[in-house]
Design a protein around this motif. Structure first.
Motif, PDB file in Angstrom:
ATOM      1  N   ASN A 106       0.818  -1.211   0.000  1.00 38.71           N
ATOM      2  CA  ASN A 106       0.000   0.000   0.000  1.00 38.71           C
ATOM      3  C   ASN A 106       0.851   1.260   0.000  1.00 38.71           C
ATOM      4  OD1 ASN A 106      -2.351  -1.466   0.001  1.00 38.71           O
ATOM      5  ND2 ASN A 106      -2.547  -1.460   2.214  1.00 38.71           N
ATOM      6  N   GLN A 107       1.987   1.213   0.669  1.00 36.19           N
ATOM      7  CA  GLN A 107       2.851   2.378   0.783  1.00 36.19           C
ATOM      8  C   GLN A 107       4.249   2.014   0.291  1.00 36.19           C
ATOM      9  OE1 GLN A 107       2.575   2.886   4.960  1.00 36.19           O
ATOM     10  NE2 GLN A 107       0.479   3.584   4.912  1.00 36.19           N
ATOM     11  N   LEU A 108       4.660   2.685  -0.744  1.00 36.44           N
ATOM     12  CA  LEU A 108       5.995   2.429  -1.288  1.00 36.44           C
ATOM     13  C   LEU A 108       6.631   3.755  -1.703  1.00 36.44           C
ATOM     14  CD1 LEU A 108       7.804  -0.007  -1.728  1.00 36.44           C
ATOM     15  CD2 LEU A 108       6.849  -0.275  -3.987  1.00 36.44           C
ATOM     16  N   ASP A 109       6.324   4.813  -0.940  1.00 37.68           N
ATOM     17  CA  ASP A 109       6.860   6.121  -1.290  1.00 37.68           C
ATOM     18  C   ASP A 109       8.008   6.564  -0.387  1.00 37.68           C
ATOM     19  OD1 ASP A 109       5.149   6.380   0.845  1.00 37.68           O
ATOM     20  OD2 ASP A 109       4.377   8.326   0.226  1.00 37.68           O
ATOM     21  N   ARG A 110       8.237   5.884   0.703  1.00 37.17           N
ATOM     22  CA  ARG A 110       9.356   6.222   1.589  1.00 37.17           C
ATOM     23  C   ARG A 110      10.363   5.081   1.551  1.00 37.17           C
ATOM     24  NH1 ARG A 110       7.372  10.209   6.166  1.00 37.17           N
ATOM     25  NH2 ARG A 110       5.734  11.191   4.958  1.00 37.17           N
ATOM     26  N   VAL A 111      11.203   5.130   0.537  1.00 32.72           N
ATOM     27  CA  VAL A 111      12.134   4.036   0.257  1.00 32.72           C
ATOM     28  C   VAL A 111      13.558   4.569   0.274  1.00 32.72           C
ATOM     29  CG1 VAL A 111      12.798   2.281  -1.434  1.00 32.72           C
ATOM     30  CG2 VAL A 111      10.401   2.941  -1.210  1.00 32.72           C
ATOM     31  N   LEU A 112      14.462   3.798   0.860  1.00 30.17           N
ATOM     32  CA  LEU A 112      15.882   4.126   0.869  1.00 30.17           C
ATOM     33  C   LEU A 112      16.634   2.988   0.188  1.00 30.17           C
ATOM     34  CD1 LEU A 112      18.272   5.916   1.958  1.00 30.17           C
ATOM     35  CD2 LEU A 112      18.357   4.308   3.868  1.00 30.17           C
ATOM     36  N   PRO A 113      17.311   3.267  -0.926  1.00 32.78           N
ATOM     37  CA  PRO A 113      18.171   2.233  -1.512  1.00 32.78           C
ATOM     38  C   PRO A 113      19.504   2.225  -0.754  1.00 32.78           C
ATOM     39  CG  PRO A 113      18.195   4.198  -2.877  1.00 32.78           C
ATOM     40  CD  PRO A 113      17.273   4.478  -1.726  1.00 32.78           C
ATOM     41  N   TYR A 114      19.953   1.048  -0.369  1.00 33.61           N
ATOM     42  CA  TYR A 114      21.200   0.964   0.389  1.00 33.61           C
ATOM     43  C   TYR A 114      21.823  -0.398   0.163  1.00 33.61           C
ATOM     44  CZ  TYR A 114      24.448   1.155   4.324  1.00 33.61           C
ATOM     45  OH  TYR A 114      25.586   1.145   5.098  1.00 33.61           O
ATOM     46  N   GLN A 115      23.059  -0.406  -0.326  1.00 29.23           N
ATOM     47  CA  GLN A 115      23.844  -1.620  -0.561  1.00 29.23           C
ATOM     48  C   GLN A 115      23.069  -2.664  -1.368  1.00 29.23           C
ATOM     49  OE1 GLN A 115      25.461  -2.871   3.225  1.00 29.23           O
ATOM     50  NE2 GLN A 115      26.945  -1.204   3.228  1.00 29.23           N
ATOM     51  N   GLY A 116      22.412  -2.205  -2.437  1.00 28.26           N
ATOM     52  CA  GLY A 116      21.731  -3.115  -3.350  1.00 28.26           C
ATOM     53  C   GLY A 116      20.381  -3.605  -2.878  1.00 28.26           C
ATOM     54  N   TRP A 171      11.041   9.036   7.990  1.00 26.38           N
ATOM     55  CA  TRP A 171      11.795   8.757   6.768  1.00 26.38           C
ATOM     56  C   TRP A 171      13.042   7.989   7.164  1.00 26.38           C
ATOM     57  CZ3 TRP A 171      10.340  10.020   1.833  1.00 26.38           C
ATOM     58  CH2 TRP A 171       9.254  10.888   1.708  1.00 26.38           C
ATOM     59  N   LEU A 172      13.628   7.295   6.209  1.00 27.34           N
ATOM     60  CA  LEU A 172      14.895   6.599   6.418  1.00 27.34           C
ATOM     61  C   LEU A 172      16.025   7.427   5.824  1.00 27.34           C
ATOM     62  CD1 LEU A 172      13.771   3.018   5.411  1.00 27.34           C
ATOM     63  CD2 LEU A 172      14.429   3.746   7.704  1.00 27.34           C
ATOM     64  N   VAL A 173      17.140   7.492   6.528  1.00 25.84           N
ATOM     65  CA  VAL A 173      18.335   8.149   6.011  1.00 25.84           C
ATOM     66  C   VAL A 173      19.541   7.265   6.321  1.00 25.84           C
ATOM     67  CG1 VAL A 173      17.427  10.492   6.234  1.00 25.84           C
ATOM     68  CG2 VAL A 173      18.714   9.504   8.120  1.00 25.84           C
ATOM     69  N   GLU A 174      20.592   7.455   5.564  1.00 26.91           N
ATOM     70  CA  GLU A 174      21.846   6.739   5.806  1.00 26.91           C
ATOM     71  C   GLU A 174      22.860   7.735   6.329  1.00 26.91           C
ATOM     72  OE1 GLU A 174      25.921   5.823   4.984  1.00 26.91           O
ATOM     73  OE2 GLU A 174      24.795   7.133   3.664  1.00 26.91           O
ATOM     74  N   ASP A 176      26.879   7.532   7.890  1.00 22.81           N
ATOM     75  CA  ASP A 176      28.073   6.754   8.267  1.00 22.81           C
ATOM     76  C   ASP A 176      27.801   5.241   8.241  1.00 22.81           C
ATOM     77  OD1 ASP A 176      29.604   9.049   8.579  1.00 22.81           O
ATOM     78  OD2 ASP A 176      29.094   9.234  10.710  1.00 22.81           O
ATOM     79  N   SER A 177      27.185   4.777   7.160  1.00 22.31           N
ATOM     80  CA  SER A 177      26.888   3.352   6.943  1.00 22.31           C
ATOM     81  C   SER A 177      25.854   2.789   7.901  1.00 22.31           C
ATOM     82  CB  SER A 177      28.165   2.507   6.993  1.00 22.31           C
ATOM     83  OG  SER A 177      29.040   2.915   5.969  1.00 22.31           O
ATOM     84  N   GLU A 178      25.085   3.640   8.546  1.00 25.36           N
ATOM     85  CA  GLU A 178      23.986   3.186   9.394  1.00 25.36           C
ATOM     86  C   GLU A 178      22.687   3.774   8.855  1.00 25.36           C
ATOM     87  OE1 GLU A 178      24.287   3.542  13.591  1.00 25.36           O
ATOM     88  OE2 GLU A 178      26.402   3.018  13.613  1.00 25.36           O
ATOM     89  N   ILE A 179      21.628   3.007   8.994  1.00 27.25           N
ATOM     90  CA  ILE A 179      20.309   3.476   8.552  1.00 27.25           C
ATOM     91  C   ILE A 179      19.563   3.984   9.787  1.00 27.25           C
ATOM     92  CG2 ILE A 179      18.108   2.801   7.541  1.00 27.25           C
ATOM     93  CD1 ILE A 179      19.639   0.770   5.871  1.00 27.25           C
ATOM     94  N   LEU A 180      19.069   5.214   9.681  1.00 26.20           N
ATOM     95  CA  LEU A 180      18.360   5.833  10.789  1.00 26.20           C
ATOM     96  C   LEU A 180      16.920   6.136  10.390  1.00 26.20           C
ATOM     97  CD1 LEU A 180      21.085   8.477  11.763  1.00 26.20           C
ATOM     98  CD2 LEU A 180      20.773   6.194  12.753  1.00 26.20           C
TER      99      LEU A 180
END
Length: 182
Positions: A106-116, A171-174, A176-180
Motif C-alpha cells: 500500500n505504501q511504497l513512497d518512503r524508500v531508501l536504496p542501500y547496498q543493493g 523517513w529513512l536516512v543513511e 556513516d553506513s547506518e540506517i536511521l
C-alpha cells in the motif's frame, strides 16, 4: 527526438565508461498496463483507452527509487520501487523485460536504496514498520542447459516495528553506513 523522450535504463560506470543496458521504461509501462488489464478484464477495449492507460503507466513508472546490486560474479540487477503502483520491478543487465513483484504494498513512497537493497517505511494500526526488500536470489545455471528461469522477488521482511507515537511519519536516512529512522 529530444532527451525528454528517452526511456532507456542504463547503468554507466563513471570512470571506465562501461555501460549495462536494462529494459526501457516503455517496456515496463507496457507490462504494468498488461498486468492491470489482465486483473480488471475490461471488455471495452479501444484505442483511446489504450493510449490513456499507456501514458498513465509511463508517467507512474517515472516515480521510482532504484537500487543496484552487483554479485561477486559481476551480475548486475536493478530493482525499481514504483511508488504510485506499490510494486517492485527488477531486471538484470541484458534482460529483455522487467519482472514485476507478485506482491503489492500500500505504501511504497518512503524508500531508501542501500547496498543493493530497498528499505521501506510502512505504517498501519498505529505501528511504524521498517521493511527490507532483498534483490532476487541468483539462479544457478550450467553451460549447455536451457536459460534459467527468472527468480521471483522475495516478499518484504519486517526488520523493526515501533509505535507511531514514538516517531510520526518517519523517513529513512543513511549516516556513516547506518540506517536511521528520522
Amino acid at each position: 527526438m529530444g532527451a525528454m523522450f528517452v526511456t532507456a535504463v542504463r547503468l554507466i560506470h563513471p570512470f571506465t565508461r562501461d555501460v549495462a543496458e536494462f529494459p526501457d521504461k516503455n517496456c515496463l509501462a507496457h507490462q504494468l498496463r498488461q498486468m492491470d488489464y489482465e486483473l480488471t478484464v475490461d471488455p471495452v477495449y479501444n484505442l483511446s483507452h489504450w493510449l490513456y492507460s499507456a501514458s498513465r503507466y509511463l508517467h507512474q513508472a517515472r516515480k521510482l527509487c532504484a537500487a543496484v546490486n552487483i554479485t561477486a560474479t559481476g551480475a548486475i540487477t536493478v530493482m525499481l520501487a514504483l511508488h504510485s503502483i506499490g510494486r517492485v520491478a527488477f531486471a538484470s543487465a541484458g534482460d529483455a523485460e522487467w519482472t514485476i513483484s507478485s506482491w503489492k504494498m500500500n505504501q511504497l513512497d518512503r524508500v531508501l536504496p542501500y547496498q543493493g537493497k530497498l528499505y521501506v517505511v510502512n505504517w498501519e494500526d498505529g505501528l511504524t514498520h521498517v521493511l527490507l526488500i532483498d534483490p532476487p536470489p541468483p539462479v544457478p545455471w550450467c553451460e549447455g542447459e536451457e536459460s534459467p528461469s527468472v527468480p521471483a522477488l522475495p516478499p518484504p521482511k519486517t526488520i523493526v516495528t515501533c509505535s507511531s507515537d514514538e516517531i510520526h511519519l518517519p523517513w529513512l536516512v543513511e549516516l556513516d553506513s547506518e540506517i536511521l529512522l528520522v
